[in-house]
Design a protein around this motif. Structure first.
Motif, PDB file in Angstrom:
ATOM      1  N   ALA A 106       0.838  -1.195   0.000  1.00  0.00           N
ATOM      2  CA  ALA A 106       0.000   0.000   0.000  1.00  0.00           C
ATOM      3  C   ALA A 106       0.876   1.249   0.000  1.00  0.00           C
ATOM      4  CB  ALA A 106      -0.906  -0.020   1.228  1.00  0.00           C
ATOM      5  N   ALA A 107       0.242   2.406  -0.097  1.00  0.00           N
ATOM      6  CA  ALA A 107       0.984   3.668  -0.016  1.00  0.00           C
ATOM      7  C   ALA A 107       1.689   3.742   1.339  1.00  0.00           C
ATOM      8  CB  ALA A 107       0.034   4.843  -0.187  1.00  0.00           C
ATOM      9  N   PRO A 108       2.854   4.396   1.398  1.00  0.00           N
ATOM     10  CA  PRO A 108       3.619   4.455   2.656  1.00  0.00           C
ATOM     11  C   PRO A 108       2.827   5.018   3.826  1.00  0.00           C
ATOM     12  CG  PRO A 108       4.964   5.203   0.823  1.00  0.00           C
ATOM     13  CD  PRO A 108       3.570   5.051   0.282  1.00  0.00           C
ATOM     14  N   ASP A 109       1.916   5.930   3.545  1.00  0.00           N
ATOM     15  CA  ASP A 109       1.118   6.536   4.617  1.00  0.00           C
ATOM     16  C   ASP A 109      -0.295   5.970   4.676  1.00  0.00           C
ATOM     17  OD1 ASP A 109       0.231   7.616   2.250  1.00  0.00           O
ATOM     18  OD2 ASP A 109       0.123   9.681   3.001  1.00  0.00           O
ATOM     19  N   ALA A 110      -0.488   4.785   4.127  1.00  0.00           N
ATOM     20  CA  ALA A 110      -1.812   4.163   4.145  1.00  0.00           C
ATOM     21  C   ALA A 110      -2.246   3.877   5.575  1.00  0.00           C
ATOM     22  CB  ALA A 110      -1.790   2.865   3.336  1.00  0.00           C
ATOM     23  N   ILE A 111      -3.548   3.972   5.814  1.00  0.00           N
ATOM     24  CA  ILE A 111      -4.076   3.635   7.132  1.00  0.00           C
ATOM     25  C   ILE A 111      -4.822   2.300   7.053  1.00  0.00           C
ATOM     26  CG2 ILE A 111      -4.267   6.032   7.825  1.00  0.00           C
ATOM     27  CD1 ILE A 111      -7.330   5.764   7.417  1.00  0.00           C
ATOM     28  N   VAL A 112      -4.902   1.639   8.195  1.00  0.00           N
ATOM     29  CA  VAL A 112      -5.592   0.357   8.296  1.00  0.00           C
ATOM     30  C   VAL A 112      -6.778   0.514   9.234  1.00  0.00           C
ATOM     31  CG1 VAL A 112      -5.419  -2.056   9.044  1.00  0.00           C
ATOM     32  CG2 VAL A 112      -3.483  -0.948   7.889  1.00  0.00           C
ATOM     33  N   MET A 113      -7.934   0.020   8.791  1.00  0.00           N
ATOM     34  CA  MET A 113      -9.153   0.132   9.580  1.00  0.00           C
ATOM     35  C   MET A 113      -9.789  -1.241   9.737  1.00  0.00           C
ATOM     36  SD  MET A 113     -10.488   3.586   7.643  1.00  0.00           S
ATOM     37  CE  MET A 113     -12.008   3.750   8.577  1.00  0.00           C
ATOM     38  N   HIS A 114     -10.553  -1.400  10.800  1.00  0.00           N
ATOM     39  CA  HIS A 114     -11.273  -2.649  11.055  1.00  0.00           C
ATOM     40  C   HIS A 114     -12.430  -2.309  11.995  1.00  0.00           C
ATOM     41  CE1 HIS A 114     -12.348  -6.702  12.185  1.00  0.00           C
ATOM     42  NE2 HIS A 114     -11.364  -7.219  11.492  1.00  0.00           N
ATOM     43  N   PRO A 115     -13.663  -2.744  11.667  1.00  0.00           N
ATOM     44  CA  PRO A 115     -14.804  -2.373  12.504  1.00  0.00           C
ATOM     45  C   PRO A 115     -14.858  -3.100  13.838  1.00  0.00           C
ATOM     46  CG  PRO A 115     -15.521  -3.862  10.779  1.00  0.00           C
ATOM     47  CD  PRO A 115     -14.081  -3.520  10.493  1.00  0.00           C
ATOM     48  N   GLY A 116     -14.105  -4.194  13.970  1.00  0.00           N
ATOM     49  CA  GLY A 116     -14.129  -4.982  15.202  1.00  0.00           C
ATOM     50  C   GLY A 116     -15.426  -5.787  15.328  1.00  0.00           C
ATOM     51  N   PRO A 117     -15.427  -6.803  16.150  1.00  0.00           N
ATOM     52  CA  PRO A 117     -14.246  -7.336  16.810  1.00  0.00           C
ATOM     53  C   PRO A 117     -13.309  -8.010  15.809  1.00  0.00           C
ATOM     54  CG  PRO A 117     -16.116  -8.779  17.190  1.00  0.00           C
ATOM     55  CD  PRO A 117     -16.652  -7.569  16.493  1.00  0.00           C
ATOM     56  N   ASP A 125      -2.014  -3.565  15.797  1.00  0.00           N
ATOM     57  CA  ASP A 125      -1.461  -2.699  16.838  1.00  0.00           C
ATOM     58  C   ASP A 125      -0.352  -1.794  16.323  1.00  0.00           C
ATOM     59  OD1 ASP A 125      -3.148  -4.062  18.635  1.00  0.00           O
ATOM     60  OD2 ASP A 125      -1.629  -5.610  18.960  1.00  0.00           O
ATOM     61  N   GLY A 126      -0.144  -1.782  15.022  1.00  0.00           N
ATOM     62  CA  GLY A 126       0.965  -1.042  14.430  1.00  0.00           C
ATOM     63  C   GLY A 126       0.693   0.427  14.233  1.00  0.00           C
ATOM     64  N   PRO A 127       1.681   1.159  13.752  1.00  0.00           N
ATOM     65  CA  PRO A 127       1.569   2.614  13.618  1.00  0.00           C
ATOM     66  C   PRO A 127       0.566   3.073  12.568  1.00  0.00           C
ATOM     67  CG  PRO A 127       3.607   1.825  12.619  1.00  0.00           C
ATOM     68  CD  PRO A 127       3.030   0.669  13.359  1.00  0.00           C
ATOM     69  N   GLN A 128       0.219   2.199  11.619  1.00  0.00           N
ATOM     70  CA  GLN A 128      -0.732   2.594  10.585  1.00  0.00           C
ATOM     71  C   GLN A 128      -2.172   2.242  10.944  1.00  0.00           C
ATOM     72  OE1 GLN A 128       2.293   0.799   7.659  1.00  0.00           O
ATOM     73  NE2 GLN A 128       0.982   2.000   6.307  1.00  0.00           N
ATOM     74  N   SER A 129      -2.347   1.564  12.053  1.00  0.00           N
ATOM     75  CA  SER A 129      -3.686   1.165  12.477  1.00  0.00           C
ATOM     76  C   SER A 129      -4.481   2.353  12.996  1.00  0.00           C
ATOM     77  CB  SER A 129      -3.597   0.092  13.555  1.00  0.00           C
ATOM     78  OG  SER A 129      -4.885  -0.193  14.082  1.00  0.00           O
ATOM     79  N   ARG A 130      -5.752   2.431  12.599  1.00  0.00           N
ATOM     80  CA  ARG A 130      -6.673   3.447  13.112  1.00  0.00           C
ATOM     81  C   ARG A 130      -7.869   2.782  13.807  1.00  0.00           C
ATOM     82  NH1 ARG A 130      -2.789   5.655  12.039  1.00  0.00           N
ATOM     83  NH2 ARG A 130      -2.406   7.644  10.988  1.00  0.00           N
TER      84      ARG A 130
END
Length: 308
Positions: free
Chosen positions: A258-269, A282-287
């Motif tokens: 993905a793009a270097p500044d891409a974000i990762v999303m997940h609705p949970g659980p 749990d990484g830096p790109q996770s939102r």
């Protein structure tokens, strides 16, 4: 008032026909709440019921907190301990609580269209908000996902590339996200998953569909991972959880496509180790936790608009 795809102007049942301008207004108000704006008396004296016929953690608690922050009186309904276990119908339950003077209903149900059906029985001045029905709609999740995306990437979605990955067929979140992304003019919407877990209706109209996650991730600005909803699917749609993870699990190595500044999303659980690894979740790109926080702000904005 928030118009929806039904004739009920005082309800929010889906995002299908929510105009982009109205969607934008809600997101701007939600952003104000996210930044600390207060409206403690907006729902003073208003009784709101979280009427959940299906288990929930994030959605129920964030709605409760949102209503409390607006000054509402909050009633919590638990189907496992209510008269529904004695045979009372959902409609009778709804009418009974409505007769107590409750003006706002936040309803979650496992049946497609069940929330809209209950909204048909709403008295004048009573608002119904869909907190997730079957595989159909989850409008406030769609809104909070858009708020999270805007916070990370700005308000102009026209140049964004977003990929939704996984069990789209059984996901009401995916359907609401797709409606919102289209309404906000997302430049490119990609959808990736195994054939058995992609819908065969018009849900994916206008999307670039792929079964190759590595290719689908190339250059994207946001990755929206979906939970593998085993409770809603027939046996055999997924050969094994290990096979699914190998083909569609998001790992650190894959995320580098993905793009270097891409974000990762997940609705949970999250099913850790199935659709997403710990290092990514749990990484830096996770939102993921930003989405949870935004859920309160979005739900405050919606409740204020419906009942304020």
């Amino acid at each position: 008032m928030i118009p929806s795809s039904t004739d009920h102007a005082h309800h929010l049942l889906d995002l299908v026909r929510l105009p982009a301008a109205r969607l934008d207004t809600l997101l701007r108000r939600a952003q104000m709440f996210a930044e600390g704006a207060q409206a403690p008396a907006a729902l003073a004296g208003v009784a709101v019921c979280t009427l959940f016929f299906e288990p929930s953690t994030r959605t129920r608690l964030s709605f409760q907190l949102a209503a409390q922050r607006l000054g509402a009186q909050v009633l919590n309904f638990d189907a496992s301990t209510a008269s529904t276990t004695k045979g009372e119908t959902d409609l009778d339950t709804f009418r009974t609580i409505q007769a107590m003077g409750v003006r706002g209903f936040i309803i979650r149900h496992k049946g497609d269209g069940a929330v809209a059906a209950l909204a048909e029985a709403a008295n004048p001045g009573v608002a119904v908000l869909n907190a997730g029905d079957g595989r159909s709609h989850h409008p406030t999740q769609g809104l909070l996902d858009m708020l999270t995306l805007r916070q990370a990437k700005g308000e102009d979605f026209s140049k964004l590339k977003v990929v939704i990955v996984g069990d789209v067929k059984h996901s009401r979140v995916a359907r609401s996200d797709l409606h919102a992304l289209r309404a906000l003019g997302c430049g490119e919407i990609r959808v990736c998953g195994p054939t058995a877990l992609l819908p065969d209706d018009d849900t994916l109209a206008g999307c670039a569909v792929s079964h190759d996650l590595d290719a689908a991730l190339d250059g994207v600005d946001a990755v929206m991972m979906l939970r593998l909803q085993r409770e809603r699917m027939a046996e055999g749609l997924v050969a094994s959880l290990d096979d699914y993870h190998r083909a569609y699990g998001l790992t650190e190595a894959r995320l580098r496509r993905a793009a270097p500044d891409a974000i990762v999303m997940h609705p949970g659980p999250m099913n850790r180790g199935v659709e997403i690894t710990d290092a990514v979740a749990d990484g830096p790109q996770s939102r993921v936790l930003a989405q949870v926080a935004n859920g309160v702000a979005v739900r405050m904005a919606v409740l204020e608009a419906l009942l304020g």
